[in-house]
Motif scaffolding. Structure first.
Motif, PDB file in Angstrom:
ATOM      1  N   GLU A   1       0.826  -1.213   0.000  1.00 13.53           N
ATOM      2  CA  GLU A   1       0.000   0.000   0.000  1.00 13.53           C
ATOM      3  C   GLU A   1       0.853   1.252   0.000  1.00 13.53           C
ATOM      4  O   GLU A   1       0.661   2.157   0.805  1.00 13.53           O
ATOM      5  CB  GLU A   1      -0.947  -0.023   1.206  1.00 13.53           C
ATOM      6  CG  GLU A   1      -2.067  -1.026   1.014  1.00 13.53           C
ATOM      7  CD  GLU A   1      -2.689  -1.516   2.313  1.00 13.53           C
ATOM      8  OE1 GLU A   1      -2.082  -1.326   3.386  1.00 13.53           O
ATOM      9  OE2 GLU A   1      -3.776  -2.106   2.235  1.00 13.53           O
ATOM     10  N   GLY A   2       1.835   1.271  -0.889  1.00 14.33           N
ATOM     11  CA  GLY A   2       2.657   2.461  -0.996  1.00 14.33           C
ATOM     12  C   GLY A   2       3.836   2.472  -0.047  1.00 14.33           C
ATOM     13  O   GLY A   2       4.608   3.422  -0.023  1.00 14.33           O
ATOM     14  N   GLY A   3       3.983   1.418   0.744  1.00 16.78           N
ATOM     15  CA  GLY A   3       5.097   1.347   1.678  1.00 16.78           C
ATOM     16  C   GLY A   3       6.327   0.728   1.036  1.00 16.78           C
ATOM     17  O   GLY A   3       6.383   0.495  -0.164  1.00 16.78           O
ATOM     18  N   SER A   4       7.333   0.461   1.876  1.00 15.89           N
ATOM     19  CA  SER A   4       8.578  -0.125   1.400  1.00 15.89           C
ATOM     20  C   SER A   4       8.480  -1.648   1.464  1.00 15.89           C
ATOM     21  O   SER A   4       7.530  -2.209   2.006  1.00 15.89           O
ATOM     22  CB  SER A   4       9.726   0.344   2.282  1.00 15.89           C
ATOM     23  OG  SER A   4       9.550  -0.186   3.587  1.00 15.89           O
ATOM     24  N   LEU A   5       9.493  -2.321   0.919  1.00 12.78           N
ATOM     25  CA  LEU A   5       9.527  -3.781   1.011  1.00 12.78           C
ATOM     26  C   LEU A   5       9.711  -4.227   2.462  1.00 12.78           C
ATOM     27  O   LEU A   5       9.197  -5.267   2.855  1.00 12.78           O
ATOM     28  CB  LEU A   5      10.646  -4.335   0.121  1.00 12.78           C
ATOM     29  CG  LEU A   5      10.388  -4.228  -1.381  1.00 12.78           C
ATOM     30  CD1 LEU A   5      11.620  -4.662  -2.171  1.00 12.78           C
ATOM     31  CD2 LEU A   5       9.185  -5.073  -1.798  1.00 12.78           C
ATOM     32  N   GLU A   6      10.424  -3.433   3.252  1.00 16.19           N
ATOM     33  CA  GLU A   6      10.526  -3.736   4.687  1.00 16.19           C
ATOM     34  C   GLU A   6       9.140  -3.739   5.316  1.00 16.19           C
ATOM     35  O   GLU A   6       8.771  -4.644   6.057  1.00 16.19           O
ATOM     36  CB  GLU A   6      11.374  -2.673   5.408  1.00 16.19           C
ATOM     37  CG  GLU A   6      12.857  -2.923   5.371  1.00 16.19           C
ATOM     38  CD  GLU A   6      13.630  -1.851   6.139  1.00 16.19           C
ATOM     39  OE1 GLU A   6      13.016  -1.078   6.902  1.00 16.19           O
ATOM     40  OE2 GLU A   6      14.857  -1.784   5.958  1.00 16.19           O
ATOM     41  N   ASP A   7       8.359  -2.702   5.010  1.00 14.01           N
ATOM     42  CA  ASP A   7       7.007  -2.592   5.578  1.00 14.01           C
ATOM     43  C   ASP A   7       6.157  -3.801   5.218  1.00 14.01           C
ATOM     44  O   ASP A   7       5.453  -4.358   6.061  1.00 14.01           O
ATOM     45  CB  ASP A   7       6.278  -1.337   5.035  1.00 14.01           C
ATOM     46  CG  ASP A   7       6.943  -0.048   5.469  1.00 14.01           C
ATOM     47  OD1 ASP A   7       7.636  -0.062   6.493  1.00 14.01           O
ATOM     48  OD2 ASP A   7       6.763   0.972   4.769  1.00 14.01           O
ATOM     49  N   VAL A   8       6.240  -4.204   3.956  1.00 14.44           N
ATOM     50  CA  VAL A   8       5.353  -5.276   3.509  1.00 14.44           C
ATOM     51  C   VAL A   8       5.800  -6.610   4.111  1.00 14.44           C
ATOM     52  O   VAL A   8       4.974  -7.479   4.403  1.00 14.44           O
ATOM     53  CB  VAL A   8       5.243  -5.325   1.968  1.00 14.44           C
ATOM     54  CG1 VAL A   8       6.468  -5.898   1.323  1.00 14.44           C
ATOM     55  CG2 VAL A   8       4.006  -6.095   1.542  1.00 14.44           C
ATOM     56  N   ALA A   9       7.084  -6.766   4.365  1.00 15.06           N
ATOM     57  CA  ALA A   9       7.557  -7.985   5.031  1.00 15.06           C
ATOM     58  C   ALA A   9       7.000  -8.045   6.450  1.00 15.06           C
ATOM     59  O   ALA A   9       6.559  -9.100   6.912  1.00 15.06           O
ATOM     60  CB  ALA A   9       9.090  -8.017   5.057  1.00 15.06           C
ATOM     61  N   HIS A  10       6.978  -6.914   7.127  1.00 14.60           N
ATOM     62  CA  HIS A  10       6.422  -6.888   8.484  1.00 14.60           C
ATOM     63  C   HIS A  10       4.938  -7.233   8.457  1.00 14.60           C
ATOM     64  O   HIS A  10       4.442  -8.000   9.279  1.00 14.60           O
ATOM     65  CB  HIS A  10       6.632  -5.516   9.121  1.00 14.60           C
ATOM     66  CG  HIS A  10       8.074  -5.184   9.342  1.00 14.60           C
ATOM     67  ND1 HIS A  10       8.558  -3.906   9.377  1.00 14.60           N
ATOM     68  CD2 HIS A  10       9.149  -5.998   9.518  1.00 14.60           C
ATOM     69  CE1 HIS A  10       9.871  -3.947   9.574  1.00 14.60           C
ATOM     70  NE2 HIS A  10      10.252  -5.198   9.654  1.00 14.60           N
ATOM     71  N   THR A  11       4.232  -6.661   7.482  1.00 15.67           N
ATOM     72  CA  THR A  11       2.805  -6.959   7.341  1.00 15.67           C
ATOM     73  C   THR A  11       2.594  -8.447   7.119  1.00 15.67           C
ATOM     74  O   THR A  11       1.715  -9.066   7.724  1.00 15.67           O
ATOM     75  CB  THR A  11       2.204  -6.175   6.153  1.00 15.67           C
ATOM     76  OG1 THR A  11       2.484  -4.791   6.346  1.00 15.67           O
ATOM     77  CG2 THR A  11       0.714  -6.398   6.044  1.00 15.67           C
ATOM     78  N   TYR A  12       3.413  -9.031   6.258  1.00 15.18           N
ATOM     79  CA  TYR A  12       3.259 -10.452   5.942  1.00 15.18           C
ATOM     80  C   TYR A  12       3.400 -11.305   7.201  1.00 15.18           C
ATOM     81  O   TYR A  12       2.568 -12.164   7.486  1.00 15.18           O
ATOM     82  CB  TYR A  12       4.293 -10.898   4.895  1.00 15.18           C
ATOM     83  CG  TYR A  12       4.306 -12.397   4.742  1.00 15.18           C
ATOM     84  CD1 TYR A  12       3.271 -13.048   4.081  1.00 15.18           C
ATOM     85  CD2 TYR A  12       5.317 -13.168   5.302  1.00 15.18           C
ATOM     86  CE1 TYR A  12       3.251 -14.427   3.971  1.00 15.18           C
ATOM     87  CE2 TYR A  12       5.299 -14.542   5.206  1.00 15.18           C
ATOM     88  CZ  TYR A  12       4.267 -15.171   4.537  1.00 15.18           C
ATOM     89  OH  TYR A  12       4.241 -16.528   4.454  1.00 15.18           O
ATOM     90  N   PHE A  13       4.465 -11.048   7.953  1.00 15.52           N
ATOM     91  CA  PHE A  13       4.699 -11.899   9.116  1.00 15.52           C
ATOM     92  C   PHE A  13       3.650 -11.682  10.200  1.00 15.52           C
ATOM     93  O   PHE A  13       3.315 -12.587  10.945  1.00 15.52           O
ATOM     94  CB  PHE A  13       6.112 -11.703   9.658  1.00 15.52           C
ATOM     95  CG  PHE A  13       7.110 -12.477   8.871  1.00 15.52           C
ATOM     96  CD1 PHE A  13       7.222 -13.851   9.025  1.00 15.52           C
ATOM     97  CD2 PHE A  13       7.919 -11.858   7.937  1.00 15.52           C
ATOM     98  CE1 PHE A  13       8.116 -14.593   8.286  1.00 15.52           C
ATOM     99  CE2 PHE A  13       8.820 -12.587   7.192  1.00 15.52           C
ATOM    100  CZ  PHE A  13       8.921 -13.956   7.362  1.00 15.52           C
ATOM    101  N   ARG A  14       3.125 -10.466  10.267  1.00 14.82           N
ATOM    102  CA  ARG A  14       2.103 -10.196  11.268  1.00 14.82           C
ATOM    103  C   ARG A  14       0.791 -10.874  10.874  1.00 14.82           C
ATOM    104  O   ARG A  14       0.144 -11.516  11.679  1.00 14.82           O
ATOM    105  CB  ARG A  14       1.908  -8.684  11.402  1.00 14.82           C
ATOM    106  CG  ARG A  14       1.367  -8.249  12.746  1.00 14.82           C
ATOM    107  CD  ARG A  14       1.449  -6.749  12.901  1.00 14.82           C
ATOM    108  NE  ARG A  14       0.781  -6.069  11.813  1.00 14.82           N
ATOM    109  CZ  ARG A  14       1.332  -5.125  11.060  1.00 14.82           C
ATOM    110  NH1 ARG A  14       2.573  -4.748  11.278  1.00 14.82           N
ATOM    111  NH2 ARG A  14       0.654  -4.560  10.090  1.00 14.82           N
ATOM    112  N   GLN A  15       0.436 -10.774   9.597  1.00  9.76           N
ATOM    113  CA  GLN A  15      -0.874 -11.264   9.166  1.00  9.76           C
ATOM    114  C   GLN A  15      -0.890 -12.752   8.862  1.00  9.76           C
ATOM    115  O   GLN A  15      -1.809 -13.451   9.235  1.00  9.76           O
ATOM    116  CB  GLN A  15      -1.333 -10.516   7.911  1.00  9.76           C
ATOM    117  CG  GLN A  15      -1.627  -9.053   8.210  1.00  9.76           C
ATOM    118  CD  GLN A  15      -2.185  -8.329   6.996  1.00  9.76           C
ATOM    119  OE1 GLN A  15      -2.183  -8.871   5.899  1.00  9.76           O
ATOM    120  NE2 GLN A  15      -2.650  -7.119   7.192  1.00  9.76           N
ATOM    121  N   SER A  16       0.141 -13.223   8.150  1.00 11.14           N
ATOM    122  CA  SER A  16       0.075 -14.590   7.655  1.00 11.14           C
ATOM    123  C   SER A  16       0.769 -15.571   8.582  1.00 11.14           C
ATOM    124  O   SER A  16       0.325 -16.694   8.739  1.00 11.14           O
ATOM    125  CB  SER A  16       0.729 -14.688   6.275  1.00 11.14           C
ATOM    126  OG  SER A  16       0.140 -13.755   5.414  1.00 11.14           O
TER     127      SER A  16
END
Ligand SMILES: [Zn+2]
Length: 341
Positions: free
Chosen positions: A155-170
């Motif tokens: 959602e417009g963030g960095s790859l670091e951000d999306v990695a954090h989202t992945y581990f939190r959600q999935s």
């Protein structure tokens, strides 16, 4: 030496030497229930990036994606392939990185040159290049097994951000990822040699006692279905590990004079950090003439005709740029309609 030997960092430096460039170094800080991996990438990364010759902001983004894929893929305990792929509406609308558990990596980006130039003129922020879309991580263990795919929104963030989202959600594993990329300029004789370097650190909170991962509410608890409770952020060990990982500077992650073992020592020595055998990664594409023949073999006559130019079919591998040439007569497409039932 036994394959799974682990040593404290000082002993490892004496016995194994530093992992060096292009080797993933797993580590554990048992006092904090933390495990992770660290890497500095040099020649293997530079070879991939230099071959593509993308505009620098795209190169930088692809380098980040490569490091992230290596940090994540190198945790797999089986033979197979880990693919990280973004699909977004930004100037760089696709990034693909393949990591094979043998250590082979390949990667490419798809982008609009004019939009990249317009988007990076002022800020050069990677998030502005990716835009909005998804990041998919696919694990493929071969034809006999089912594929795993995890998809998270970008959602417009960095790859670091999306990695954090992945581990939190999935995965529900508290995770911190740091990625950094640097362009190096070294004087060689009378010339300046340019090269790309990158580094990454992955830290995960994996306590032996599962009740310490208080991420999920109880079934039927107050939290709505599918929600989770982020209590891990209140765990003293994880708070400390995150604070330590948060002190890492970009130039530390890419400094050729600072081996990852030294960085890990600086971060975690007070708690005792152990490192495990490093795993090498290399610039190696898996394309082959046979594989291209396999793809062309599924083409219809119309598609073969469409792919033919000046009496020949030319296929270029998007990952490594290798060109494969064919005579269209090699393919006898069977596009006759199926017999009526
Ligand atoms: Zn290739």
């Amino acid at each position: 030496m036994v394959p799974d030997m682990s040593l404290n960092v000082e002993a490892a430096n004496d016995m194994l030497g530093p992992a060096g460039d292009d080797s993933v170094r797993p580590f554990a800080v048992e006092a904090l229930d933390v495990r992770g991996r660290a890497i500095q990438m040099g020649p293997a990364l530079d070879a991939i990036i230099a071959r593509h010759d993308y505009p620098p902001p795209v190169s930088r983004l692809l380098a980040e994606a490569i490091v992230l894929a290596v940090l994540l893929g190198s945790s797999l305990k089986f033979n197979g392939r880990f693919t990280l792929q973004t699909e977004t509406d930004g100037p760089v609308d696709m990034l693909v990185v393949d990591y094979r558990t043998s250590g082979d990596i390949r990667a490419y980006a798809r982008f609009d040159r004019e939009r990249v130039a317009a988007a990076t003129g002022e800020t050069g922020v990677p998030g502005a290049l990716l835009g909005v879309g998804t990041l998919a991580m696919t694990i493929d263990q071969g034809p006999a097994t089912s594929r795993y795919q995890g998809v998270v929104p970008l959602e417009g963030g960095s790859l670091e951000d999306v990695a954090h989202t992945y581990f939190r959600q999935s995965e529900q594993i508290p995770t911190r990822v740091r990625l950094a990329v640097a362009e190096m300029h070294a004087r060689e004789g009378g010339a300046i040699r340019h090269s790309w370097r990158a580094g990454g650190l992955l830290v995960q909170f994996l306590p032996d006692a599962p009740e310490r991962v208080k991420q999920r509410d109880l079934p039927g608890g107050d939290a709505p279905e599918g929600a989770y409770v982020e209590d891990a952020d209140e765990d003293d060990s994880w708070v400390e590990a995150q604070a330590l990982a948060g002190t890492v500077q970009d130039d530390e992650l890419t400094d050729p004079a600072l081996p990852v073992e030294s960085l890990l020592y600086r971060l975690f020595n007070e708690r005792g950090v152990r490192v495990f055998r490093a795993a090498e990664v290399r610039d190696q594409c898996s394309c082959s003439r046979e594989k291209v023949v396999g793809v062309l073999g599924t083409f219809t006559a119309a598609e073969i005709a469409e792919s033919t130019e000046n009496g020949a079919i030319s296929v270029t591998c998007e990952f490594c740029g290798k060109k494969y040439g064919f005579d269209p007569a090699e393919f006898t497409p069977s596009d006759a309609p199926p017999p009526a039932a």
